[in-house]
Scaffold this active site. Structure first.
Site, short mmCIF file in Angstrom:
data_model
loop_
_atom_site.label_atom_id
_atom_site.label_comp_id
_atom_site.label_asym_id
_atom_site.label_seq_id
_atom_site.Cartn_x
_atom_site.Cartn_y
_atom_site.Cartn_z
N GLU A 160 66.10 -20.62 -64.10
CA GLU A 160 65.79 -19.19 -63.98
C GLU A 160 64.89 -18.82 -65.14
O GLU A 160 65.13 -19.24 -66.28
CB GLU A 160 67.04 -18.29 -64.14
N LYS B 20 72.69 -3.92 -58.35
CA LYS B 20 73.09 -4.52 -59.62
C LYS B 20 73.14 -3.49 -60.73
O LYS B 20 72.46 -2.47 -60.66
CB LYS B 20 72.11 -5.63 -59.99
N GLU C 167 67.05 -6.14 -56.56
CA GLU C 167 68.41 -6.04 -56.00
C GLU C 167 69.01 -4.70 -56.43
O GLU C 167 69.45 -4.56 -57.57
CB GLU C 167 69.26 -7.22 -56.48
N GLU D 230 68.78 -4.76 -64.41
CA GLU D 230 69.12 -5.90 -63.54
C GLU D 230 68.62 -5.71 -62.11
O GLU D 230 68.58 -6.65 -61.32
CB GLU D 230 70.64 -6.14 -63.53
#
Length: 304
Positions: free
Chosen positions: A228, A280, A277, A285
């Site tokens: 990542e 989150k 997303e 985030e």
């Protein structure tokens, strides 16, 4: 993925193909995603979630069933790695099950005749580092060694890479002295000198600190796959769309050439993440995606 508005798996796979993205990381065995990957040339890193480690560690039969259901049943999916656990901490309830689960999955993969093509590993974060400056002084935290030493032995014995989630973004926001250009690959001269080696970016410095730490712990032969890396575009410190674009674009070009300590060999790297997303927290985030949920790119980026 923790988003309420994300595209279908088939649409995501189509987007990968359209944008020439050749590798994917899934954090768990999502059956519709595996179905959508059938017959494609996308190589897959498949995760075994932390909450499943105990069951897999407790019985070889469970591991065999997991591999049958999620790997063997998808014979025309190009599995590359099984990432057993993600960022398991020594203090976590899962720690005692991690290496036994890795062993059982490795045995199941081997028994399935897939040992040569699928490597078994685990993903760690750079919080494993005690010292990291300069990179040659890199060491593992002593309280992580009881967990990491058996992992390193397993990886060395099986010639598997260590997966490392590596974020200059977090180093930058957690260290008031860190320079933004050093974090974004835009410094135009050496920022950190380390013996005969010079560092112009934080990514290389962190990665070489990991390599130095592994060498001191019997893992000198290991390769690191960056499982990542990325930069958020909103919601926090230095989170502008432009910074995300600069970081990720430079990352794609930079990893082709290796680090000062290990030059000349491309660094296999996975960008986090494909999509924003919206479920989150904390706020930053939510905004790591390269693409909006409608599959439009957040900024121009090339994967070539």
């Amino acid at each position: 993925m923790l988003g309420s508005n994300l595209p279908s798996r088939a649409d995501v796979v189509a987007l990968y193909n359209q944008r020439n993205i050749r590798r994917m990381r899934l954090y768990g065995p999502d059956q519709p995603a595996l179905q959508a990957l059938r017959g494609t040339n996308i190589q897959l890193m498949l995760g075994l979630p932390n909450e499943d480690l105990q069951g897999i560690a407790s019985s070889q039969a469970n591991a065999n069933t997991w591999v049958q259901n999620n790997v063997k049943n998808y014979g025309n999916v190009k599995f590359r790695y099984i990432a057993v656990g993600n960022e398991v901490q020594p203090s976590s309830q899962y720690a005692q099950f991690l290496v036994p689960a890795m062993r059982n999955i490795r045995t199941a993969i081997s028994n399935a005749g897939l040992g040569d093509q699928i490597k078994v590993s685990t993903a760690v974060d750079t919080g494993i580092l005690g010292e990291s400056y300069p990179p040659s002084k890199g060491t593992l935290k002593s309280n992580h060694r009881p967990l990491l030493d058996p992992i390193i032995r397993f990886l060395v014995n099986n010639k598997s890479p260590l997966l490392v989630n590596l974020y200059p973004y977090f180093s930058y926001i957690n260290n008031p002295k860190e320079r933004l250009d050093y974090a974004l690959f835009t410094a135009n001269s050496v920022v950190v000198s380390d013996g005969s080696l010079g560092y112009q970016n934080l990514f290389d410095a962190i990665l070489d600190a990991v390599y130095s730490a592994l060498e001191k712990a019997g893992g000198g032969s290991l390769e690191v796959v960056v499982s990542e890396s990325g930069w958020p575009s909103s919601g926090g410190i230095a989170t502008r769309i432009d910074n995300a674009r600069i970081y990720n674009s430079n990352l794609i070009q930079h990893v082709k050439q290796g680090t000062p300590k290990r030059p000349g060999k491309p660094i296999e790297t996975y960008i986090f993440a494909m999509f924003d997303e919206n479920q989150k927290n904390p706020e930053y985030e939510k905004y790591w995606g390269l693409f909006f949920p409608n599959r439009q790119p957040k900024y121009p980026i090339s994967f070539n």
